[in-house]
Design a protein around this motif. Sequence first.
Motif, PDB file in Angstrom:
ATOM      1  N   LEU A   1      33.694 -23.160 -49.585  1.00 22.39           N
ATOM      2  CA  LEU A   1      34.082 -22.169 -48.581  1.00 22.39           C
ATOM      3  C   LEU A   1      33.501 -20.800 -48.899  1.00 22.39           C
ATOM      4  O   LEU A   1      33.013 -20.097 -48.005  1.00 22.39           O
ATOM      5  N   GLU A   2      33.539 -20.401 -50.170  1.00 22.16           N
ATOM      6  CA  GLU A   2      32.994 -19.090 -50.527  1.00 22.16           C
ATOM      7  C   GLU A   2      31.497 -19.037 -50.266  1.00 22.16           C
ATOM      8  O   GLU A   2      30.968 -18.043 -49.744  1.00 22.16           O
TER       9      GLU A   2
ATOM     10  N   ARG B   1      30.965 -18.838 -46.586  1.00 18.47           N
ATOM     11  CA  ARG B   1      31.471 -17.582 -46.029  1.00 18.47           C
ATOM     12  C   ARG B   1      30.515 -16.426 -46.302  1.00 18.47           C
ATOM     13  O   ARG B   1      30.282 -15.577 -45.428  1.00 18.47           O
ATOM     14  N   LEU B   2      29.924 -16.374 -47.477  1.00 18.88           N
ATOM     15  CA  LEU B   2      29.026 -15.273 -47.803  1.00 18.88           C
ATOM     16  C   LEU B   2      27.698 -15.404 -47.061  1.00 18.88           C
ATOM     17  O   LEU B   2      27.245 -14.463 -46.417  1.00 18.88           O
TER      18      LEU B   2
END
Length: 848
Positions: free
Chosen positions: A133-134, A137-138
């Motif tokens: 997810l990170e 997301r970035l």
Amino acid sequence: MGEGEKQVTERPKRRGGGAVRGRLRRWRTKAASGSDTVWNPPTSAEQPEGRDVGTLFSEELAYGRSFLFAPFVMALGSAWWFFRPAAPFSWGLWLYWAIAVGAAVSLRNAGPVNRLGAGLVALFLSGAFLAQLETGRLATVMLDSPVTTHVTGVVDAREPTENGWRYVVRVIATDDPVIHRPPERVTLVARGKSPPVDIGGAFTGLARLSPPSGPALPGLVDFGFLSYFDGIGAVGFFYGAPDAVPGDLHTRETSRPQSIGLFMRHRVESLRDTIAGRIRAVLPDESGAFANAIITGQRRAMNDDTLDALRNAGLAHVIAISGLHMALAAGIFFSSLRLFLSFSPKAAEAIATKKLAAMAAIGAAGFYLAISGMQVSAQRAFIMLAIMLLAAVADRPAISMRNVALAGFVILAVSPSEAVGPGMQMSFAATLALIAGYSFWQRREYARPASMPAGTVIRIVMLGAFGIVLTALIGGLSTAPIAMAHFQRIAGYGLLGNLLAMPIVTFLVMPSGLLAMLAMPLNLHGPFLLAMGWGLDRVIAIAEWVDGLGGALDTSAMPRGFLLLFLVGFMLLVLLRTRLRLVGLVPMAIAFALPAFSQGDRSPLLLVSEDGALVAIVTGDTAALSKRRPPSFIFDQWQSALAISATRPPSETESNAAILKDADRFDRLDAGQITNASTALAEDIKAARTQSGMFICEKSEWCVASLPGSGLTVAQIFRPALVGPACDHADIIVSVYRPGFQACRSPGFLITPALRRQTGTLQFTVQDTDGSKSRNGNTTSSEPNPTGSCVRTHVSVTPAITAVKRQWNQHRLYNWRSDSYADPVSLPKTLDFFSGSGGSGRQACPEP
């Protein structure tokens, strides 16, 4: 113990897990109901002997120790996801995670083994899912190749350096040329004494942009990975000072509606910059840069010699804002405010001064976190400190392992990429070790000697000195293996450096810094900063003296599995409370034994840097270099990772290169020039065989060398037109510039810029004539041909980048001309070379 109270300290000799949990439940029920029975957990000395593993395991579960391991298991899941060559399960990972979580919930009332197993799987996949997810997301856009262009952007943050300013820039536009896939944020350095651009100000300038570099060697720090998760897509520098943009563009860009997050970021950065400027105005020298590193987290203005001295003296943690700084700042604020409120009897009676001071201290710690740059160690310290202070407000126990676990959950939920970095690992390792160490010490009978009256001055001084020694010893021992794994260096005299410097930091530097911050709104901060600067000058002097003792030790790169084994054993040792914790000594012992087995043989290595500008032959602790002055950024990492203590510069000449002196480097050469250059190159390669392990360089044309033991030759070519002739004479050819083709027609192995772009630094491991294992663990051999006149040599090839398809490396595959991604190259794991006893070393072995 008052009358009517009863203390329960005994345990049955043998009980199952259900009995232990039932007993704990009854004790808690009695305590909650106001019963006069109070339970104190037994000390290690009071635990009966002879209990089996099952009973000890059940007791650990009853004490809730499984909760403490949960963040560690999540961190392992995140690290596993990041280290895979390709994204595991792709976007189907959420399904596996949902199934695992559902299984863990459904088995919550099952047996302890089933419940624990399901929970471990769910936590592991949770860490992997959060990492995915990170990353998504970035979605940081990374620059694909170096370029010189005009950049127009807005300054998001700035920081002074030794000779200029470093800007974090939000890119608005690029021009001449226009970048087809521009990064959103870049870091640019402007050298010189020109006035800096304000935070939030728009500017333009000619800049050289490059993608963040990959690892200097396989297994070392990947700066591209760090930049991706910092949101930085390129790094570079300005040619000259940046200029203010025209008024209409500046007005349009600076007045554009901003998100709340960006608005707050600019506000905080402006405040940091203002505070840093006031500190520099009072302390313009090295102590001022040191003070800024402690207060605002801006450390790039510090001199490299000072930074090296602090690291080598074991004092690098002083400039890394962590629990020490946060605890001292909030603790001093808490104590001072509570003391101030106690001066008024009415206030002391009307309000709970302790709780009010605790809430105010949380606000002060949050302010410190904001202006310090939000480092992961500072985030961990703030979360733990906030939990402890809130526990004080709620009249609950403050310091415990659970606080550390909660801090780990929060950081992993927001930034799981921190799990693979040294910041989070060292910060949590030191904190856990200190809590476990002091808890173990307090449970010993000799920790409370009755021979010395409590409250005496001698006792207070001795306890204070002992606390400093114990803290430095525990912190140093717990973080040294992590430093060995990430930085290949430990501070041999770190305990001495901490004993001499930490009292100054604790009792002078930090209190003076806090008072300076409180007095800064009134413009009365000068005297406090001067006192802080005097203390920091003493700390620098201590660091330089300790560094002069020669205690910094290069440990060389640790083998694979070292860090994982150490962390597993370390967590078992510090988190468990029964004798089961001693099991952790086993993986720790194996971890420390690995270097002895993996470095028994030091076979020659051939190293080729990512840009091809530096080639080295490492034999033992000596490196032969193709450059007399190698780039420090790369070579310093090679030195630490490979324990290089001596270098052999190249033998340089211009005699043969004179035949091409009038030709431009990228010009085509006629047949006569190529023939003459080929003859000269062959002569240098023949001479290199007689000087094995040393480079012979023709200025601006080539460098050649022969690898000891194998007779293999390497040629570094600086003129693209000479790559073809080099393929006819050398075994391994490094083309610094694009030659126009990607492979040699002859048996030579060609390393082009396109290949290095995908692989990063390349490491070739050749074998000694006895066929022993190489230093990196890959097996190589020299097999004589059945005819007896030819030798086959296997060379293992190890790239620094193995996950080129991952998001933080995918830019290496991008082709801006076609606006598409290329397929990854197929790099062989081993290369076969043939040489005969009387030939040139390039003929193939005859068939038997």
